[in-house]
Design a protein around this motif. Structure first.
Motif, mmCIF file in Angstrom:
data_model
loop_
_atom_site.group_PDB
_atom_site.id
_atom_site.type_symbol
_atom_site.label_atom_id
_atom_site.label_comp_id
_atom_site.label_asym_id
_atom_site.label_seq_id
_atom_site.Cartn_x
_atom_site.Cartn_y
_atom_site.Cartn_z
ATOM 1 N N ASN A 195 -4.154 7.042 -47.043
ATOM 2 C CA ASN A 195 -3.192 5.967 -47.070
ATOM 3 C C ASN A 195 -3.014 5.527 -48.742
ATOM 4 N N GLY A 196 -2.119 4.988 -49.032
ATOM 5 C CA GLY A 196 -1.776 4.710 -50.377
ATOM 6 C C GLY A 196 -0.420 4.638 -50.592
ATOM 7 N N CYS A 197 0.132 4.354 -52.058
ATOM 8 C CA CYS A 197 1.404 4.325 -52.576
ATOM 9 C C CYS A 197 2.327 5.509 -52.330
ATOM 10 N N ASP A 198 1.749 6.746 -52.335
ATOM 11 C CA ASP A 198 2.362 7.908 -52.150
ATOM 12 C C ASP A 198 2.340 8.532 -50.840
ATOM 13 N N LEU A 239 3.977 8.485 -44.954
ATOM 14 C CA LEU A 239 4.493 7.551 -44.027
ATOM 15 C C LEU A 239 4.518 6.310 -44.631
ATOM 16 N N GLY A 240 4.643 6.115 -45.978
ATOM 17 C CA GLY A 240 4.832 4.703 -46.632
ATOM 18 C C GLY A 240 3.605 3.697 -46.183
ATOM 19 N N ILE A 241 3.971 2.639 -45.913
ATOM 20 C CA ILE A 241 2.523 1.482 -45.429
ATOM 21 C C ILE A 241 2.624 1.433 -44.340
ATOM 22 N N MET A 242 3.593 1.928 -43.349
ATOM 23 C CA MET A 242 3.603 1.283 -41.765
ATOM 24 C C MET A 242 4.043 2.492 -41.013
ATOM 25 N N LYS A 243 3.853 2.441 -39.759
ATOM 26 C CA LYS A 243 4.337 3.482 -38.777
ATOM 27 C C LYS A 243 4.445 2.729 -37.565
ATOM 28 N N LEU A 244 5.196 2.851 -36.624
ATOM 29 C CA LEU A 244 5.548 2.348 -35.230
ATOM 30 C C LEU A 244 5.330 3.469 -34.325
ATOM 31 N N ASN A 245 4.275 3.537 -33.598
ATOM 32 C CA ASN A 245 3.930 4.548 -32.625
ATOM 33 C C ASN A 245 4.616 4.289 -31.059
ATOM 34 N N PHE A 246 4.948 5.594 -30.522
ATOM 35 C CA PHE A 246 5.204 5.400 -29.258
ATOM 36 C C PHE A 246 4.995 7.014 -28.754
ATOM 37 N N TYR A 247 4.734 7.224 -27.478
ATOM 38 C CA TYR A 247 4.490 8.564 -26.874
ATOM 39 C C TYR A 247 5.800 9.263 -26.685
ATOM 40 N N SER A 248 5.525 10.522 -27.173
ATOM 41 C CA SER A 248 6.500 11.608 -27.119
ATOM 42 C C SER A 248 5.505 13.072 -27.285
ATOM 43 N N ALA A 283 3.098 -6.492 -49.037
ATOM 44 C CA ALA A 283 3.314 -6.644 -50.309
ATOM 45 C C ALA A 283 2.392 -5.939 -51.550
ATOM 46 N N THR A 284 1.792 -5.195 -50.620
ATOM 47 C CA THR A 284 0.801 -3.981 -51.585
ATOM 48 C C THR A 284 0.976 -2.740 -50.841
ATOM 49 N N CYS A 285 0.295 -1.477 -51.373
ATOM 50 C CA CYS A 285 0.406 -0.352 -50.673
ATOM 51 C C CYS A 285 -0.932 0.008 -50.447
ATOM 52 N N ILE A 286 -2.096 -0.860 -50.937
ATOM 53 C CA ILE A 286 -3.229 -0.501 -50.774
ATOM 54 C C ILE A 286 -3.925 -1.109 -49.467
ATOM 55 N N ALA A 287 -4.626 -0.241 -48.778
ATOM 56 C CA ALA A 287 -5.273 -0.846 -47.656
ATOM 57 C C ALA A 287 -6.297 -1.840 -48.041
#
Length: 476
Positions: free
Chosen positions: A363-366, A369-378, A430-434
């Motif tokens: 994870n990080g700025c680059d 997936l960016g800074i978030m993802k929404l999961n659903f089953y498929s 507001a940040t891309c750092i976990a």
């Protein structure tokens, strides 16, 4: 399975009055309701339905049909067709094709048989169509567009020719005729100045999601040359999709993605809570149609690179330069999930069939997936996610991904489906750092249905109906 249920519902809804020979349509005193039903069925084209599916000819012939021993069966047949008609008005006559259906349930938010018989008993049958028909803004606007095009199609004096010329002036008669038929010209004027022709062509380009320069190009000409009959079919298909979605959205928030338009909408009731541009799959790696339920938000996700991408795209670059991994913030994992030293791997021996590793982007700025993802089953390993490459959202045609769905308003969507943690999401976004260096998973208190559809005619965020390119060539 759905229509077996519908047939059972319709047959089981017929009351015992037939056993007592109380008919609803044939007797003379039933003529008023019979005529109302005929008027309803005559609207089928504008409703996206086929009147011949509801015994229209039989109903029309009842005035000349004397009562016979078979009259009860005839009357019962009309009742079955009428209930089916109102069911299709409320729920749609088709279910969209889904490559994966994770919400396999029959929606039943409108008691069609109950409303039907009450309307007949209470002499309110003339109000029944309005009562059962959806009234969301999207539905209403699609229906208006169908009515507009049906009216133009009824003009038998106008038969637009095929546009072949790239000239945008009064000499291009087929262009003038098509702009008139689509409603962009008030009259069929073959002497309009070029400036006015280009101004109206720009409006048509907007409807088709093209660059609005007032010029003719092959893709613009192809879109304009699609017959109005085909446009009406596309509109009717989408009208039925909004019927199918109606019960879902009346009971809870739902997320709807339309692939051809590369847009996402969050609906609740008859309101649109959120709309967002998206990037969807390339024709070679298409985004699948599906229904599922969003169950969790992952902040600062890892990106586990799919095997095909890892072996076909990353592996050749790694073979050329192992530092490629570090530059992209990638880690190499073994089958047990342990992190390996990439310099101790003999990359030259690896290929698409021999690759016993997993590549994971930290994870990080680059992060892809960016800074978030929404999961659903498929079964397709796709999800809704943020992206560091925001510039792609400015394109009209946004088909660039490997199948996943990049959301421009990812943070707003996350807060909308997890409102109780909206402040925390804003703070983290507001940040891309976990903060912990690791992904943070938030479970939704209530899952949110998500539908990924493929419709050519679709409303934009302002509710304006537009026609999009059949990028995946799914429409026959």
């Amino acid at each position: 399975m759905k229509y077996i249920f519908i047939l059972w519902l319709v047959f089981s809804s017929i009351p015992d009055t037939y056993a007592q020979s109380k008919m609803l349509w044939l007797p003379e005193q039933c003529k008023t309701n019979r005529n109302i039903l005929l008027q309803y069925l005559e609207q089928c084209d504008s409703l996206g339905l086929d009147k011949n599916a509801y015994n229209f000819d039989l109903l029309q012939s009842l005035d000349e049909k004397p009562l016979t021993e078979d009259s009860i069966n005839t009357d019962k047949s009309i009742t079955l067709s009428a209930i089916q008609f109102f069911h299709d008005v409320a729920y749609g006559n088709t279910v969209p094709h889904l490559e994966f259906n994770g919400i396999n349930e029959v929606t039943n938010c409108v008691d069609i048989p109950g409303k039907f018989y009450r309307a007949l008993e209470e002499n309110t049958f003339s109000e029944l169509l309005k009562e059962v028909e959806p009234d969301s803004p999207e539905y209403i606007n699609i229906k208006k567009k169908i009515v507009q095009y049906l009216r133009e199609l009824a003009d038998t004096t106008l038969h637009p020719g095929t546009i072949v010329s790239y000239l945008v002036d009064s000499t291009n008669r087929p262009l003038t005729e098509k702009l008139y038929q689509l409603g962009y010209l008030d009259s069929l004027d073959y002497h309009l100045p070029e400036k006015e022709m280009r101004a109206q062509l720009r409006k048509a380009q907007h409807m088709f999601e093209f660059y609005e320069d007032g010029g003719l190009r092959p893709d613009v000409i192809n879109a304009l040359n699609v017959p109005l009959t085909e446009r009406i079919k596309e509109l009717q298909s989408s009208l039925n999709v909004f019927r199918w979605l109606n019960c879902y959205r009346q009971s809870k928030k739902i997320v709807v993605v339309n692939v051809p338009s590369a847009n996402l909408f969050l609906y609740a009731g008859d309101s649109t809570l959120l709309s967002s541009r998206m990037v969807v799959g390339k024709p070679g790696t298409p985004t699948p149609t599906l229904s599922s339920r969003i169950t969790e938000l992952v902040m600062f996700p890892y990106w586990t690179v799919p095997h095909k991408i890892a072996t076909r795209e990353l592996l050749p670059a790694i073979k050329k330069s192992i530092p490629y991994l570090e530059a992209g913030n990638y880690q190499v994992l073994d089958k047990g999930g342990s992190i390996l030293d990439p310099y101790k791997i003999d990359w030259k021996t690896l290929n698409t069939k021999n690759f016993p590793y997993t590549i994971r982007q930290m994870n990080g700025c680059d992060n892809s997936l960016g800074i978030m993802k929404l999961n659903f089953y498929s079964p397709y390993d796709v999800y809704l996610h943020d992206t560091p490459w925001k510039n792609f959202f400015s394109y009209n045609k946004r088909y660039f991904s490997h199948g996943c769905m990049r959301v421009e308003e990812a943070a707003a969507l996350a807060k909308a489906v997890l409102p109780e943690r909206a402040d925390q999401i804003s703070e983290l976004a507001a940040t891309c750092i976990a903060p912990s260096g690791k992904p943070l998973t938030m479970q939704l208190n209530e899952s949110v249905p998500v539908f990924v559809l493929y419709q050519i005619a679709w409303p934009d965020n302002a509710g304006t109906i537009r026609f999009f390119e059949d990028t995946y060539h799914k429409i026959k």
